[in-house]
Design a protein around this motif. Structure first.
Motif, PDB file in Angstrom:
ATOM      1  N   LEU A  45      60.356  27.394  67.919  1.00  0.00           N
ATOM      2  CA  LEU A  45      61.760  27.736  67.753  1.00  0.00           C
ATOM      3  C   LEU A  45      61.916  29.262  67.660  1.00  0.00           C
ATOM      4  N   THR A  46      61.061  29.900  66.889  1.00  0.00           N
ATOM      5  CA  THR A  46      61.109  31.349  66.697  1.00  0.00           C
ATOM      6  C   THR A  46      60.810  32.089  67.994  1.00  0.00           C
ATOM      7  N   LEU A  47      59.766  31.677  68.688  1.00  0.00           N
ATOM      8  CA  LEU A  47      59.387  32.365  69.918  1.00  0.00           C
ATOM      9  C   LEU A  47      60.436  32.186  71.011  1.00  0.00           C
ATOM     10  N   GLU A  48      61.045  31.022  71.082  1.00  0.00           N
ATOM     11  CA  GLU A  48      62.118  30.825  72.064  1.00  0.00           C
ATOM     12  C   GLU A  48      63.285  31.762  71.765  1.00  0.00           C
ATOM     13  N   ALA A  49      63.594  31.960  70.485  1.00  0.00           N
ATOM     14  CA  ALA A  49      64.671  32.888  70.121  1.00  0.00           C
ATOM     15  C   ALA A  49      64.292  34.320  70.498  1.00  0.00           C
TER      16      ALA A  49
END
Length: 194
Positions: A45-49
């Motif tokens: 989730l963090t890396l996609e953001a």
């Protein structure tokens, strides 16, 4: 519009995997493969953001630094980050230094901790799995967001998450196998639920 492409190794892949060894390895071993556990879901989730507006290749190359900077995506540890940690992260050339995204990562870790009272992040995301659709024949069949990714985006925002728009959530759903967007004919098609 592009269909599968056959690499120099004779294997049919989605066209974005190309001949770049970094992207090819990600396509062949990770994209569309389920992840397990809270930290793995929070990482994706963090890396996609962080990827928003950048190439995924850039994020993949910086992933080891992201893992170090964000304590292996341990939600409790990241949720405890303070302003000194924000300053440290903004000075870390190994990651993408974007203040809004750094603050969102900390906000999302805190929201992840809070979400444990309601079944946890993994169940929350998995609860938005759409029914399987037909295999996309070529890139013109692919969407950047869907009703399911919009629903996940809205639901996450409602429980305190940030930087989780419908396009970013669709990318997350593809990455962790909630949606199988490998093209028909790609050797990885059908591995989303493996």
């Amino acid at each position: 519009m592009a269909g599968v492409s056959v690499g120099d190794d004779g294997v049919a892949r989605c066209p974005w995997a190309g001949d770049d060894p970094v992207m090819r390895a990600y396509h062949d071993t990770e994209w569309g493969v389920p992840v397990h556990g809270e930290a793995a879901h929070l990482e994706r989730l963090t890396l996609e953001a962080f990827q928003s507006g950048l190439s995924w290749r850039t994020i993949l190359l910086k992933r080891p630094a992201f893992r170090e900077a964000f304590a292996g995506f341990d939600a409790d540890r990241v949720a405890a980050y303070e302003e000194a940690d924000v300053a440290r992260l903004m000075a870390d050339a190994g990651i993408v230094r974007n203040l809004a995204k750094v603050r969102a990562a900390i906000t999302n870790a805190r929201a992840t901790v809070d979400l444990r009272q309601h079944g946890g992040l993994v169940a929350f995301i998995e609860g938005h799995r759409p029914p399987p659709g037909p295999p996309p024949r070529d890139t013109s069949d692919l969407e950047s967001s869907t009703a399911a990714s919009l629903a996940l985006s809205k639901a996450l925002k409602k429980v305190g998450f940030a930087f989780v728009g419908p396009t970013t959530m669709h990318a997350l759903m593809e990455a962790i196998g909630l949606v199988d967007d490998h093209l028909a004919g790609c050797h990885r098609r059908g591995h989303a639920n493996a």
